[in-house]
Design a protein around this motif. Structure first.
Motif, mmCIF file in Angstrom:
data_model
loop_
_atom_site.group_PDB
_atom_site.id
_atom_site.type_symbol
_atom_site.label_atom_id
_atom_site.label_comp_id
_atom_site.label_asym_id
_atom_site.label_seq_id
_atom_site.Cartn_x
_atom_site.Cartn_y
_atom_site.Cartn_z
ATOM 1 N N ARG B 334 0.859 -1.194 0.000
ATOM 2 C CA ARG B 334 0.000 0.000 0.000
ATOM 3 C C ARG B 334 0.892 1.240 0.000
ATOM 4 N N LEU B 335 0.393 2.306 -0.587
ATOM 5 C CA LEU B 335 1.180 3.543 -0.618
ATOM 6 C C LEU B 335 1.250 4.108 0.795
ATOM 7 N N GLU B 336 2.446 4.550 1.169
ATOM 8 C CA GLU B 336 2.573 5.142 2.501
ATOM 9 C C GLU B 336 2.026 6.558 2.480
ATOM 10 N N THR B 337 0.798 6.691 2.853
ATOM 11 C CA THR B 337 0.169 8.007 2.761
ATOM 12 C C THR B 337 0.630 8.925 3.895
ATOM 13 N N ARG B 338 1.158 8.341 4.961
ATOM 14 C CA ARG B 338 1.703 9.162 6.049
ATOM 15 C C ARG B 338 3.229 9.074 5.947
ATOM 16 N N ALA B 339 3.841 10.103 5.407
ATOM 17 C CA ALA B 339 5.304 10.070 5.235
ATOM 18 C C ALA B 339 5.846 11.483 5.082
ATOM 19 N N PHE B 340 7.161 11.588 5.233
ATOM 20 C CA PHE B 340 7.844 12.842 4.917
ATOM 21 C C PHE B 340 8.300 12.700 3.463
ATOM 22 N N GLY B 341 7.809 13.564 2.617
ATOM 23 C CA GLY B 341 7.985 13.356 1.182
ATOM 24 C C GLY B 341 9.276 13.875 0.586
ATOM 25 N N LEU B 342 10.321 14.053 1.382
ATOM 26 C CA LEU B 342 11.598 14.516 0.811
ATOM 27 C C LEU B 342 12.715 13.538 1.190
ATOM 28 N N THR B 343 13.884 14.068 1.599
ATOM 29 C CA THR B 343 15.029 13.175 1.813
ATOM 30 C C THR B 343 14.846 12.286 3.043
ATOM 31 N N GLN B 344 15.044 10.997 2.832
ATOM 32 C CA GLN B 344 14.938 10.024 3.925
ATOM 33 C C GLN B 344 16.319 9.636 4.440
ATOM 34 N N LEU B 345 17.241 9.439 3.510
ATOM 35 C CA LEU B 345 18.589 8.993 3.867
ATOM 36 C C LEU B 345 19.604 9.709 2.985
ATOM 37 N N ASN B 346 20.819 9.756 3.464
ATOM 38 C CA ASN B 346 21.923 10.237 2.622
ATOM 39 C C ASN B 346 22.914 9.099 2.413
ATOM 40 N N ILE B 347 23.538 9.116 1.267
ATOM 41 C CA ILE B 347 24.574 8.114 0.996
ATOM 42 C C ILE B 347 25.816 8.839 0.481
ATOM 43 N N VAL B 348 26.970 8.382 0.944
ATOM 44 C CA VAL B 348 28.225 8.977 0.476
ATOM 45 C C VAL B 348 29.045 7.885 -0.196
ATOM 46 N N PHE B 349 29.544 8.180 -1.374
ATOM 47 C CA PHE B 349 30.447 7.269 -2.077
ATOM 48 C C PHE B 349 31.836 7.889 -2.057
ATOM 49 N N ALA B 350 32.710 7.305 -1.247
ATOM 50 C CA ALA B 350 34.085 7.815 -1.190
ATOM 51 C C ALA B 350 34.946 6.840 -1.984
ATOM 52 N N PHE B 351 35.020 7.081 -3.282
ATOM 53 C CA PHE B 351 35.763 6.159 -4.146
ATOM 54 C C PHE B 351 37.258 6.308 -3.912
ATOM 55 N N GLU B 352 37.989 5.259 -4.271
ATOM 56 C CA GLU B 352 39.448 5.321 -4.115
ATOM 57 C C GLU B 352 40.032 6.307 -5.124
ATOM 58 N N GLY B 353 41.264 6.710 -4.869
ATOM 59 C CA GLY B 353 41.950 7.552 -5.857
ATOM 60 C C GLY B 353 41.939 9.024 -5.493
ATOM 61 N N GLY B 354 41.507 9.337 -4.292
ATOM 62 C CA GLY B 354 41.623 10.707 -3.792
ATOM 63 C C GLY B 354 40.635 11.705 -4.373
#
Ligand SMILES: Cc1cc2nc3c(=O)[nH]c(=O)nc-3n(C[C@H](O)[C@H](O)[C@H](O)COP(=O)(O)OP(=O)(O)OC[C@H]3O[C@@H](n4cnc5c(N)ncnc54)[C@H](O)[C@@H]3O)c2cc1C
Lengths: 128, 531
Positions: B334-354
């Motif tokens: 079911r659609l979550e009708t009760r929610a915060f409709g913007l950013t839920q999580l952040n993800i960081v990609f720290a790739f090798e190579g500086g």
């Protein structure tokens, strides 16, 4: 049957509420003004002469043909979403996973048939 | 004559104003200042409201302006700004600041409160690495971050992202996660070690969004109205501060004025402005001028004041990709009708190579209209609705930001006919990167394909910066000193993101606010004769 009625029926089955028809006509006027006469003609032929415009729209969308019809469908969906009676067309209020999978499988197969039919119907429209 | 005139009432303008007020100076803010229409606010949950009320006026607008992107395909807006009640944010921008855009889509605001009326409220400190090349250190900014935090209210958590976002004291607890985000987070927690070794870190966002009441502002009610209703008190906007400061008589707010240029006579600055009600020219006299009109319009003012129709300035914005993600096991939910409709999580990609890390926001898509996704499914109209019902509740969108530097940024030039010319450059997104992001999400149980990844048009990152960069020893026009003073323009200071020489892959507004306050602090000391 008006073009609004026909498009609405193709998407939602039921008959079009008057408020939607009125809004559709208003937006369509603005929309059509941005298209060439040829596009408007094609649109008219499509809604007047072709019975399965759902199939035609799908083929048009993929083949980048009948741009006005494709837009008209999109606009109808936006307008229709605002009506309380249509909410269940857009929103799952209950979790039904198996039913969900089955209906998507059915939808996928149905659309394949519609697409093929739409390609055939496209050939019936002059200029396309 | 005013001690200080600030041009603009956005995040940077109000942060600068707070800095002056703290030191006993009453600034004058001049602003075009468009406002939202006064309509009764929706107080119910978005989906409950729609069940019983015809929502066409909310979703399409009285003049059907909500269909902007369908009717004006040549001038599309980011989806949130097409929402009828949000359109005031960009209203009139082409007449106040006409542009010619080549491979670029500029979003400008002349609203009271600026672009942040519609922002996602992600607030991130810049760490040492982010400030590389910027002549101000983390520790110099630190006290201002604290003051800004006191003003805006902030929720979040000191989790795995501390390494990138810094430690933040006195945070409100993070917002409730949506079911999709909860699932991703749980998966991350169980694969954490391996993912961290690969340079992937997931955590709760830092948001200027309240999870608890804060003064008179109420906590988030998960009403999904974020796309539809401006002035939700749980999301900080500069208008909250501005209204308070006006009420307390701490600022003079002159709205309805479009600043065109400045001139100087002896030590007095004249800000030549157009009264937008009758097009008459009005002059504001001041001792010091603060440019806080946003990176594009502050640059326009600087170029116009020099009558410079030759120089090309850099314009930075975070290049971005959007990844639609499907959580298979949630299909048919079911659609979550009760929610915060913007950013839920952040993800960081720290790739090798500086290289500088990439940062992404994982967004819930419960707030936009379902019709927004109609054309994204490749099925017939009626079947697309089946997919909208069953697939959308299982979907999130990752908006992945890349860092930007002058070599891959856009260029801006003022023409003699008052049009700003903007030329974008295509950013070299590497296919390999895209593949490794998708691989990471597969590990988290979320699926997508390279062909579904959307390149956000140049300029639609809406983190404009870098037009008047701050350098340690300025020696040419259109650069400013570490205190924010524009080279060759004594008394004119820059407080917005124009000052950033490079743009890390991190939303810049929290940094901009802290830096604006720091600049105001310095200017106050000069004005009071301390320096
Ligand atoms: C949908 C969206 C989501 C976003 N999400 C985030 C996020 O999560 N985190 C983040 O950090 N940032 C985010 N941003 C970006 C952020 O909102 C902006 O970077 C920030 O608001 C810029 O603030 P500013 O004060 O520098 O300029 P603006 O907000 O552009 O304000 C400019 C002000 O100056 C006035 N002005 C301009 N020119 C003149 C003139 N000539 N004369 C008089 N007045 C003038 C305008 O009226 C306005 O008041 C987002 C933006 C959008 C649109």
């Amino acid at each position: 049957m008006s073009d609004a009625e026909k498009i609405y029926k193709a998407i939602f089955k039921g008959s079009i509420p008057p408020s939607i028809e009125e809004k559709y006509q208003k937006v369509f006027e603005v929309l059509a003004a941005g298209f060439s006469e040829v596009c408007v003609e094609e649109y008219k032929t499509a809604v007047e002469d072709i019975h399965d415009i759902e199939a035609l729209e799908l083929a048009g969308r993929f083949r980048k043909k009948l741009p006005l019809l494709v837009h008209a469908f999109e606009i109808m969906v936006y307008i229709a979403e605002t009506v309380p009676g249509n909410q269940s067309e857009f929103i799952n209020y209950k979790t039904r996973k198996i039913f969900g999978f089955l209906s998507m499988t059915y939808g996928g197969c149905r659309s394949t048939v519609k697409f093929l039919k739409g390609l055939f119907l496209l050939r019936k429209i002059k200029n396309v | 004559m005013f001690d200080v005139v600030i041009v603009g009432s956005g995040l940077s303008g109000v942060a600068a104003a707070l800095g002056f007020i703290k030191k006993g100076i009453k600034p004058c803010i001049i602003d075009v200042g468009s406002k939202p229409e006064t309509l009764p606010p929706i107080t119910e949950n978005f989906y409950e409201y729609r069940k019983t009320t015809d929502s066409s006026s909310l979703m399409l607008g009285e003049r059907l302006e909500g269909l902007h992107n369908l009717l004006h395909k040549d001038r599309p807006l980011p989806v949130k700004l097409t929402s009828p009640r949000m359109q005031f944010v960009v209203r009139g921008s082409q007449s106040f600041s006409p542009t010619i855009e080549e491979n670029y889509r500029l979003v400008q605001s002349f609203a009271s409160g600026g672009l942040a009326n519609a922002w996602g409220a992600g607030v991130y400190r810049y760490n040492k690495r982010d400030l590389d090349g910027f002549p101000v250190s983390e520790s110099e900014l630190s006290p201002y971050y604290e003051e800004i935090k006191q003003e805006i209210g902030m929720s979040g958590s000191n989790d795995d992202l501390v390494k990138y976002f810094g430690r933040e004291d006195r945070l409100q607890h993070p917002l409730e996660l949506s079911a999709n985000a909860e699932r991703l987070y749980a998966k991350y927690s169980s694969h954490k070690k391996k993912l961290n070794r690969e340079g992937v870190f997931l955590g709760r966002p830092r948001l200027a969004v309240l999870s608890e009441d804060f003064g008179e502002r109420k906590a988030c009610d998960y009403s999904n109205l974020e796309f539809w209703q401006p002035d939700l008190s749980y999301i900080y906007t500069p208008t909250l501060t501005l209204k308070k400061l006006i009420k307390e008589g701490k600022v003079i707010y002159k709205s309805g004025y479009l600043a065109k240029s400045w001139t100087r006579e002896d030590n007095v600055l004249f800000v030549h402005s157009e009264d937008i009600r009758d097009n008459s020219i009005v002059q504001f006299r001041c001792r010091k001028l603060v440019l806080a009109a946003g990176a594009v319009n502050s640059a326009r003012l600087a170029l116009a004041s020099n009558r410079d129709f030759q120089s090309r300035l850099n314009l930075l914005d975070n290049p971005a990709l959007q990844f639609p993600l499907i959580l298979l096991h949630r299909i048919g939910s079911r659609l979550e009708t009760r929610a915060f409709g913007l950013t839920q999580l952040n993800i960081v990609f720290a790739f090798e190579g500086g290289q500088r890390p990439l940062q992404g926001s994982l967004l819930e898509i419960t707030s936009p209209a379902r019709a927004e996704f109609f054309q994204n499914f490749p099925f017939s109209a009626r079947d697309n609705l089946i997919f909208i019902r069953n697939l959308l509740p299982a979907m999130m969108v990752l908006q992945l930001f890349f860092p930007s530097a002058p070599e891959n940024g856009a260029e801006l030039k003022l023409n003699a006919d008052d049009k700003l010319e903007l030329r974008g450059k295509d950013f070299p997104f590497q296919g390999q990167r895209i593949k490794s992001v998708l691989k990471t999400f597969r590990k988290l149980g979320a699926y997508s394909f390279p062909s579904l990844v959307i390149k956000v048009p140049n300029g639609f990152g809406i983190h404009y910066a870098g037009t008047l960069p701050m350098v340690s020893k300025p020696n040419r026009s259109y650069t400013c000193s570490p205190n924010g003073e524009l080279y060759g323009e004594p008394g004119v200071f820059v407080a917005d993101a124009s000052v950033l020489p490079v743009l890390p892959a991190k939303n810049c507004s929290f940094f901009v606010m802290a830096n604006a306050m720091r600049t105001a602090d310095y200017m106050s000391s000069v004005l009071s004769g301390e320096l």
